[in-house]
Design a protein around this motif. Structure first.
Motif, mmCIF file in Angstrom:
data_model
loop_
_atom_site.group_PDB
_atom_site.id
_atom_site.type_symbol
_atom_site.label_atom_id
_atom_site.label_comp_id
_atom_site.label_asym_id
_atom_site.label_seq_id
_atom_site.Cartn_x
_atom_site.Cartn_y
_atom_site.Cartn_z
ATOM 1 N N PRO A 5 0.812 -1.226 0.000
ATOM 2 C CA PRO A 5 0.000 0.000 0.000
ATOM 3 C C PRO A 5 0.838 1.264 0.000
ATOM 4 O O PRO A 5 0.324 2.343 -0.321
ATOM 5 C CB PRO A 5 -0.823 -0.135 1.287
ATOM 6 C CG PRO A 5 -0.063 -1.096 2.144
ATOM 7 C CD PRO A 5 0.589 -2.042 1.189
ATOM 8 N N GLU A 6 2.133 1.142 0.294
ATOM 9 C CA GLU A 6 2.995 2.324 0.295
ATOM 10 C C GLU A 6 3.086 2.986 -1.081
ATOM 11 O O GLU A 6 3.424 4.171 -1.181
ATOM 12 C CB GLU A 6 4.411 1.945 0.763
ATOM 13 C CG GLU A 6 4.524 1.628 2.241
ATOM 14 C CD GLU A 6 4.185 0.176 2.546
ATOM 15 O OE1 GLU A 6 4.348 -0.222 3.703
ATOM 16 O OE2 GLU A 6 3.774 -0.555 1.616
ATOM 17 N N ILE A 7 2.777 2.234 -2.143
ATOM 18 C CA ILE A 7 2.825 2.824 -3.478
ATOM 19 C C ILE A 7 1.834 3.976 -3.581
ATOM 20 O O ILE A 7 2.120 5.017 -4.174
ATOM 21 C CB ILE A 7 2.565 1.757 -4.559
ATOM 22 C CG1 ILE A 7 3.805 0.874 -4.717
ATOM 23 C CG2 ILE A 7 2.211 2.392 -5.900
ATOM 24 C CD1 ILE A 7 3.701 -0.178 -5.773
ATOM 25 N N ALA A 8 0.655 3.795 -2.980
ATOM 26 C CA ALA A 8 -0.339 4.859 -3.015
ATOM 27 C C ALA A 8 0.128 6.096 -2.255
ATOM 28 O O ALA A 8 -0.213 7.226 -2.617
ATOM 29 C CB ALA A 8 -1.663 4.358 -2.444
ATOM 30 N N THR A 9 0.924 5.894 -1.219
ATOM 31 C CA THR A 9 1.388 7.041 -0.436
ATOM 32 C C THR A 9 2.525 7.785 -1.129
ATOM 33 O O THR A 9 2.859 8.906 -0.733
ATOM 34 C CB THR A 9 1.865 6.592 0.962
ATOM 35 O OG1 THR A 9 3.057 5.809 0.834
ATOM 36 C CG2 THR A 9 0.804 5.775 1.670
ATOM 37 N N LEU A 10 3.132 7.183 -2.155
ATOM 38 C CA LEU A 10 4.184 7.874 -2.890
ATOM 39 C C LEU A 10 3.672 9.190 -3.460
ATOM 40 O O LEU A 10 4.393 10.196 -3.492
ATOM 41 C CB LEU A 10 4.710 6.998 -4.033
ATOM 42 C CG LEU A 10 5.761 5.947 -3.692
ATOM 43 C CD1 LEU A 10 6.059 5.098 -4.914
ATOM 44 C CD2 LEU A 10 7.034 6.588 -3.174
#
Length: 261
Positions: free
Chosen positions: A113-118
């Motif tokens: 899910p960290e991809i969305a926070t990029l």
């Protein structure tokens, strides 16, 4: 070469993700993209999470490719989390070959899910969907029209002419799928649809472990053979004319930046 204005103005770094069903030509497309950008001075990391492709993987042509440590889901997840944190911290461009599956984007966001926070940290996330001319490829896109934790900054739907049989016209082959509701929905949300030009010598070039520039210039492959004049002309037409025509239609901010004279 001087740095482009995009570099000077501190453009947002790009994470360019290619996804698609098995044998949609995803790795071939990313290899072409990487070679095209490198020849124009692009500097970026190449991440490979598609370790199932052992014959023509990205590392065969790009030694600097950083690969997931194993096929284990948790290992891939931890590896990607680490690379994402590194990109957010060091502000570089990257391309990612994620692998195949019916719903790879959902799987990716679920796993990492960290991809969305990029995006919250100023990283431009661009997703390239590789599709063929069969209707089940359009149905594959249906899932991406639903609300998601990730709304890409750019969505590129690549109609891969390379998977169209030689006896069919590329544009005609994609006419039916272009009328599918999934394509129309993607277009209404700002997606760009592009036809990636077919290259009949692709398998020959990759099996000889040559770059396209090497093949065009008569360099011998790992089998000790070089392409003849006629085939070299075919490589040149594709590499020097058709491929640049394709990328010129893609917004520059969707791709890792390049240097310009």
């Amino acid at each position: 070469m001087s740095l482009s204005l995009e570099h000077i103005n501190d453009r947002n770094p790009v994470l360019f993700i290619a996804i698609g069903r098995q044998q949609a030509g995803k790795t071939t497309f990313l290899n072409t993209t990487a070679q095209y950008l490198k020849e124009r001075g692009g500097t970026f990391q190449i991440w490979n999470a598609d370790l199932l492709n052992k014959t023509h993987g990205l590392k065969l042509f790009h030694d600097e490719t950083i690969e997931a440590p194993s096929l284990t889901r948790d290992d891939v997840k931890a590896w990607l989390q680490g690379k994402i944190k590194e990109q957010a911290r060091e502000r570089f461009d990257a391309v990612l070959d994620f692998g195949c599956g019916d719903k790879p984007l959902e799987s990716l966001i679920e796993a990492v899910p960290e991809i969305a926070t990029l995006q919250q940290q100023g990283i431009r996330v661009v997703v390239a969907h590789l599709i063929g001319p069969r209707l089940h490829d359009a149905k594959y896109l249906d899932g991406f029209s639903q609300p998601s934790t990730l709304t890409p900054d750019g969505t590129l739907i690549v109609c891969n002419g390379g998977v169209v049989p030689e006896n069919r016209d590329e544009k005609l082959a994609f006419q039916e799928i272009m009328r599918h509701g999934a394509i129309e929905a993607a277009l209404s949300k700002g997606a760009l649809v592009q036809l990636f030009p077919r290259f009949s010598l692709m398998l020959d070039v990759t099996e000889r472990e040559l770059t396209f520039n090497e093949a065009m210039n008569g360099v011998e492959g790992q089998d000790g053979r070089a392409f003849g004049l006629v085939d070299r002309a075919r490589v040149e037409k594709w590499w020097i004319h058709l491929v640049p025509d394709f990328f010129q239609e893609v917004p520059t901010e969707w791709l890792p930046s390049v240097q310009r004279n």
